[in-house]
Design a protein around this motif. Structure first.
Motif, short mmCIF file in Angstrom:
data_model
loop_
_atom_site.label_atom_id
_atom_site.label_comp_id
_atom_site.label_asym_id
_atom_site.label_seq_id
_atom_site.Cartn_x
_atom_site.Cartn_y
_atom_site.Cartn_z
N LEU A 72 0.83 -1.21 0.00
CA LEU A 72 0.00 0.00 0.00
C LEU A 72 0.87 1.26 0.00
CD1 LEU A 72 -2.76 -1.02 2.56
CD2 LEU A 72 -3.02 -0.77 0.10
N SER A 74 3.82 1.60 -1.24
CA SER A 74 4.44 1.78 -2.56
C SER A 74 3.50 2.52 -3.51
CB SER A 74 4.84 0.43 -3.15
OG SER A 74 5.78 -0.22 -2.34
N VAL A 75 2.22 2.18 -3.43
CA VAL A 75 1.23 2.85 -4.26
C VAL A 75 1.04 4.30 -3.81
CG1 VAL A 75 -1.18 2.87 -4.98
CG2 VAL A 75 0.05 0.70 -4.81
N GLU A 78 3.62 7.22 -4.77
CA GLU A 78 3.56 7.93 -6.05
C GLU A 78 2.88 9.28 -5.90
OE1 GLU A 78 1.88 5.63 -9.15
OE2 GLU A 78 3.12 3.86 -8.75
#
Length: 254
Positions: A72, A74-75, A78
């Motif tokens: 989560l 890592s998403v 962004e």
């Protein structure tokens, strides 16, 4: 626990697990930090472990962030990660001063340390590390952010949290002495923590603003007392303010 109360408690558990850095946290530590009975904390942790949000080292009996949080995060990175923008500023601060440099973000009434670069001086403060959280007004980063909130918001916060902060971090964090440090921070432009969390471990902090001019992040330098006393504190503060101004302009352009 039901509804929003349950969500708030689960979030508190996850924050405490995440603030343990590489050391993790025991069930007892998590229960104490969140105000949950130990049996309730254990049930929440077990349920989170089933879903992969926390992981337990059975040998050491300590809890760590789990693989689902990594995925989560890592998403989310962004959209929310600003540490890449701050890294070279941290490296520059560490090289110029020899002290350890840190970048923290405001999250509600707390600051959370997002990144750090160690300085070259062999003696270091160990108060800050990536993932650790402090209430606003505690540590130099949190004091810098608190000082640049709207005056009424800062006053309300001190009135509501003064007793709690004093009980956890000592009488220097009662509303009256903390208000004096807030006023001094506004006058100087940078915050100073003269060893109030760990004796002999000092910090200097400067706020970093978002594009709307709100105090959203902070840069800080930490080290041992002998390196921060006297005129050098002012010199470090000046360097830090310049770096914070540079980073504020960068982040406003993102």
């Amino acid at each position: 626990m039901q509804g929003t109360q349950l969500i708030a408690r689960v979030a508190a558990v996850l924050r405490r697990v995440g603030s343990g850095a590489s050391e993790g946290a025991t069930t007892a530590e998590i229960a104490a930090a969140t105000g949950l009975p130990r049996s309730t904390a254990q049930r929440v942790l077990a349920a989170l472990a089933e879903e992969g949000f926390v992981d337990r080292d059975a040998r050491r009996g300590r809890w760590f962030p789990g693989p689902e949080l990594f995925l989560l995060g890592s998403v989310a990175a962004e959209r929310y990660d600003v540490t890449s923008t701050a890294r070279d500023v941290l490296r520059s601060l560490a090289e110029k001063t020899g002290e350890s440099a840190f970048f923290s973000a405001r999250r509600g009434t707390e600051t959370v340390c997002l990144a750090g670069v160690e300085g070259s001086f062999p003696l270091r403060s160990h108060v800050l590390h990536e993932g650790i959280r402090f209430p606003l007004g505690v540590a130099s980063a949190g004091l810098a952010v608190l000082a640049y909130l709207p005056v009424e918001d800062a006053r309300d916060y001190l009135g509501q949290r003064g007793e709690e902060l004093a009980a956890t971090y000592g009488r220097h964090h009662e509303a009256t002495p903390l208000a004096r440090r807030v006023a001094a921070t506004r006058r100087r432009g940078y915050a100073v923590n003269p060893g109030l969390i760990v004796p002999g471990s000092w910090g200097v902090g400067a706020v970093v603003f978002d594009r709307a001019g709100a105090p959203a992040w902070a840069l800080s330098l930490t080290g041992v007392e002998s390196r921060f006393n006297g005129e050098r504190t002012a010199a470090l503060g000046t360097i830090l303010l310049e770096a914070a101004h540079t980073l504020s302009r960068r982040l406003a352009r993102r």
